[in-house]
Motif scaffolding. Structure first.
Motif, PDB file in Angstrom:
ATOM      1  N   VAL A  71       0.990  62.673  54.672  1.00 25.87           N
ATOM      2  CA  VAL A  71       1.429  62.555  53.747  1.00 25.87           C
ATOM      3  C   VAL A  71       2.686  64.067  53.470  1.00 25.87           C
ATOM      4  O   VAL A  71       1.914  64.832  52.716  1.00 25.87           O
ATOM      5  CB  VAL A  71       1.600  61.679  52.195  1.00 25.87           C
ATOM      6  CG1 VAL A  71       2.408  61.979  51.443  1.00 25.87           C
ATOM      7  CG2 VAL A  71       1.002  60.163  52.829  1.00 25.87           C
ATOM      8  N   SER A  73       5.967  65.805  51.565  1.00 26.41           N
ATOM      9  CA  SER A  73       7.531  66.065  50.541  1.00 26.41           C
ATOM     10  C   SER A  73       8.464  66.127  51.340  1.00 26.41           C
ATOM     11  O   SER A  73       8.788  67.271  52.290  1.00 26.41           O
ATOM     12  CB  SER A  73       7.381  66.875  49.471  1.00 26.41           C
ATOM     13  OG  SER A  73       6.287  66.259  48.756  1.00 26.41           O
ATOM     14  N   SER A 109       9.710  61.631  50.101  1.00 26.27           N
ATOM     15  CA  SER A 109       7.851  61.767  50.834  1.00 26.27           C
ATOM     16  C   SER A 109       8.246  60.604  51.659  1.00 26.27           C
ATOM     17  O   SER A 109       9.222  60.597  52.457  1.00 26.27           O
ATOM     18  CB  SER A 109       7.326  60.669  50.047  1.00 26.27           C
ATOM     19  OG  SER A 109       7.213  61.136  48.337  1.00 26.27           O
ATOM     20  N   THR A 124      10.719  58.497  56.923  1.00 23.09           N
ATOM     21  CA  THR A 124      11.662  58.463  55.433  1.00 23.09           C
ATOM     22  C   THR A 124      13.282  57.645  55.605  1.00 23.09           C
ATOM     23  O   THR A 124      12.791  56.484  56.407  1.00 23.09           O
ATOM     24  CB  THR A 124      12.437  59.662  54.803  1.00 23.09           C
ATOM     25  OG1 THR A 124      12.131  60.362  53.998  1.00 23.09           O
ATOM     26  CG2 THR A 124      13.196  60.727  56.301  1.00 23.09           C
ATOM     27  N   GLY A 190       2.794  59.385  47.155  1.00 22.14           N
ATOM     28  CA  GLY A 190       4.231  60.662  47.625  1.00 22.14           C
ATOM     29  C   GLY A 190       4.471  61.643  46.156  1.00 22.14           C
ATOM     30  O   GLY A 190       3.360  61.880  45.964  1.00 22.14           O
ATOM     31  N   ASN A 240       9.478  58.507  45.298  1.00 15.91           N
ATOM     32  CA  ASN A 240       8.630  58.310  46.360  1.00 15.91           C
ATOM     33  C   ASN A 240       9.233  57.337  47.615  1.00 15.91           C
ATOM     34  O   ASN A 240       8.748  57.430  48.356  1.00 15.91           O
ATOM     35  CB  ASN A 240       7.428  56.965  45.258  1.00 15.91           C
ATOM     36  CG  ASN A 240       6.137  57.536  44.456  1.00 15.91           C
ATOM     37  OD1 ASN A 240       6.302  57.244  43.256  1.00 15.91           O
ATOM     38  ND2 ASN A 240       5.348  58.309  45.237  1.00 15.91           N
ATOM     39  N   GLY A 243       7.963  57.324  51.165  1.00 16.97           N
ATOM     40  CA  GLY A 243       6.056  57.342  51.545  1.00 16.97           C
ATOM     41  C   GLY A 243       5.772  56.366  52.024  1.00 16.97           C
ATOM     42  O   GLY A 243       6.253  54.918  51.736  1.00 16.97           O
TER      43      GLY A 243
END
Length: 397
Positions: A71, A73, A109, A124, A190, A240, A243
Motif C-alpha cells: 500500500v 501514498s 492512496s 489508484t 491508506g 483513502n 487505496g
C-alpha cells in the motif's frame, strides 16, 4: 455525554468495586484485596510493566500484514503559482526538492499490484491524479519515487501508474468481489488526511454489494454516471481514495473511491469492486486508455423537457414519461448512419428500457465495438426501430 449518563456509569463502577470487595471477604481475604489486585510491583516496590505477552493476532492483523507493504501514498503535484516576491509570503514547504516549480495539491492512496522487470504498477483513483503535472509515490518504508501516469479513466475513477521496481518487496493480490457476502470483514488501508497518517488501517464489514451510487464526473452539479460499488462501514476518509479494501485473506476486493459525508450519516463508504476494476486496470496498463463504443449524439433527459415542449415540439405520447431526447447528431457518426435525428426520443437500447441519460450511457458502455444494437425511439409520436453498429470514437456518447 449527559450528566445523567455519567452518573449512571459511575454508579455501575462503584457497584462493581463493592461487589469485588464483598466477594473477597466472603472468600476469607483479611484485607479485601486479592492477589491479582496488587498490580505489577517489582522487588523494590515500584510499579513495573508486565512481562506477559498477549497474543492479539486475528484475521484482521493477518490480512493487514499480508498487504501492508504494497500500500502506498499517491501525491498529486502541480505547477506552483508564480510569486513576484519569491517565497516570501508563502511557505518553503510548498515546493518539492528537485522540482522547485511544483507543489503538492493533494494526496491519495494506492497499491502496487504487479512487478514486471524494472517496472512496478500501482492502481489508484482517477480523481487522485486528475490535473497533475507530476505524480510521486510514497512507499511504506518512506521512500519517495517519481511515478508515470500510464492511463486514467474518468467514468470508472481508476488510474494506473508505473514506478521503478527497485525498492518493491510486495504486491497486492486481487480477490473475487463477485463472491462477497454481506457482513463479512472488510479492511481499508491508506493515507487519510495525507502522508502523515500513511498506512492507517480501519476495519468493518461489507455492508452491501452492487450498490448503485450516482456520480458527478465533471463537477457540474449534475449526476452523469452510476457506479456499481461495494458499501462498507470501514472508515474511509479524504486521502483513502485509491487505496485497497481487503478481505480477511488480505486480498483486494475493492478500490476505495468515495463516501457519503454529512453530519447525519456515518459509516457509508464505497469501493469499486475488484472484478470491475481488474478489466479496466488491464486495459489502462496495456493501452493507456479505455476504448468504448459511442453513438455520436448530444442528449437531454425527457424529464427535463417542459410539458408544453413535449406536446408542441416532440409530440410525446401521454403514456411516455421517461426517455432520452436527442439534442444533436454528430455528422458521420453511428447514430447518423442508423437514421437517428434531432428530437428523436430513445426509450429502449439493446432490449433494455432507458429513462434517462445515465441509463443510456451505461447500456452503451456495456456493448462492444462492432456490435449491432437495436434501438427503439419515438419520432413525432410514432414508435420506430433501427439498428446501430457500435463504433469507437473520442466523442462522449
Amino acid at each position: 455525554m449527559s450528566k445523567l449518563n455519567i452518573k449512571s456509569l459511575m454508579v455501575v463502577g462503584l457497584t462493581s468495586t463493592l461487589l469485588v470487595g464483598c466477594d473477597a471477604m466472603n472468600q476469607g481475604q483479611d484485607n479485601g484485596v486479592t492477589e491479582n489486585q496488587t498490580g505489577n510491583v517489582n522487588e523494590e516496590g515500584d510499579v513495573a510493566v508486565s512481562e506477559m505477552r498477549v497474543d492479539v493476532s486475528s484475521g484482521v492483523t493477518d490480512a493487514v500484514s499480508t498487504i501492508d507493504d504494497a500500500v502506498v501514498s499517491v501525491i498529486n503535484l502541480q505547477q506552483a503559482a508564480q510569486n513576484p516576491y519569491g517565497w516570501y509570503g508563502g511557505t518553503q514547504d510548498d515546493t518539492v526538492e528537485g522540482e522547485e516549480d511544483l507543489q503538492t495539491v493533494g494526496t491519495g492512496s494506492g497499491a502496487i499490484y504487479k512487478v514486471d522487470g524494472d517496472t512496478a504498477y500501482v492502481f489508484t483513483n482517477n480523481h487522485v491524479i486528475d490535473g497533475s503535472d507530476a505524480v510521486d509515490v510514497l512507499l511504506k518504508d518512506g521512500t519517495r519515487v517519481q511515478a508515470e501516469v500510464i492511463g486514467a479513466d474518468v467514468w470508472t475513477d481508476l488510474a494506473v501508474l508505473s514506478i521503478s521496481s527497485e525498492d518493491i518487496s510486495s504486491v497486492a493480490e486481487f480477490g473475487d468481489s463477485n463472491n462477497l457476502k454481506v457482513g463479512e470483514p472488510a479492511v481499508a488501508i491508506g493515507s487519510p488526511l495525507g502522508t502523515d497518517f500513511a498506512s492507517s488501517v480501519t476495519s468493518g464489514i461489507v455492508s452491501a454489494v452492487e450498490r448503485s451510487v450516482p456520480v458527478d464526473t465533471d463537477g457540474d452539479g449534475t449526476y452523469d454516471w452510476e457506479m456499481t460499488a461495494i458499501q462498507t462501514d470501514a472508515a474511509i476518509n479524504p486521502g483513502n481514495s485509491g487505496g485497497p479494501l481487503v478481505n480477511i485473506a488480505g486480498q483486494v476486493i475493492g478500490i476505495n473511491s468515495m463516501k457519503i459525508s454529512t453530519s447525519t450519516v456515518e459509516g457509508m463508504g464505497f469501493a469499486i469492486p475488484s472484478n470491475d476494476a481488474v478489466d479496466i486496470i488491464n486495459q489502462l496498463e496495456n493501452s493507456g486508455e479505455i476504448t468504448r463504443p459511442v453513438l455520436g449524439i448530444g442528449m437531454v433527459d425527457l424529464a427535463m423537457i417542459s410539458q408544453q415542449q413535449r406536446e408542441a415540439v416532440l409530440n410525446v405520447p401521454e403514456d411516455i414519461t421517461g426517455g432520452v431526447v436527442i439534442a444533436e447528431v454528430t455528422g458521420g457518426s453511428a447514430a447518423e448512419e442508423a437514421g437517428l435525428a434531432q428530437n428523436d426520443i430513445v426509450v429502449k437500447f439493446n432490449g433494455v428500457d432507458v429513462t434517462n441519460g445515465v441509463e443510456l450511457r451505461q447500456q452503451i458502455y456495456d456493448t462492444t465495438v462492432g456490435d449491432d444494437v437495436e434501438v427503439e425511439y419515438y419520432r413525432d409520436g410514432t414508435l420506430e426501430t433501427t439498428t446501430i453498429n457500435m463504433r469507437a470514437s473520442n466523442e462522449v456518447l
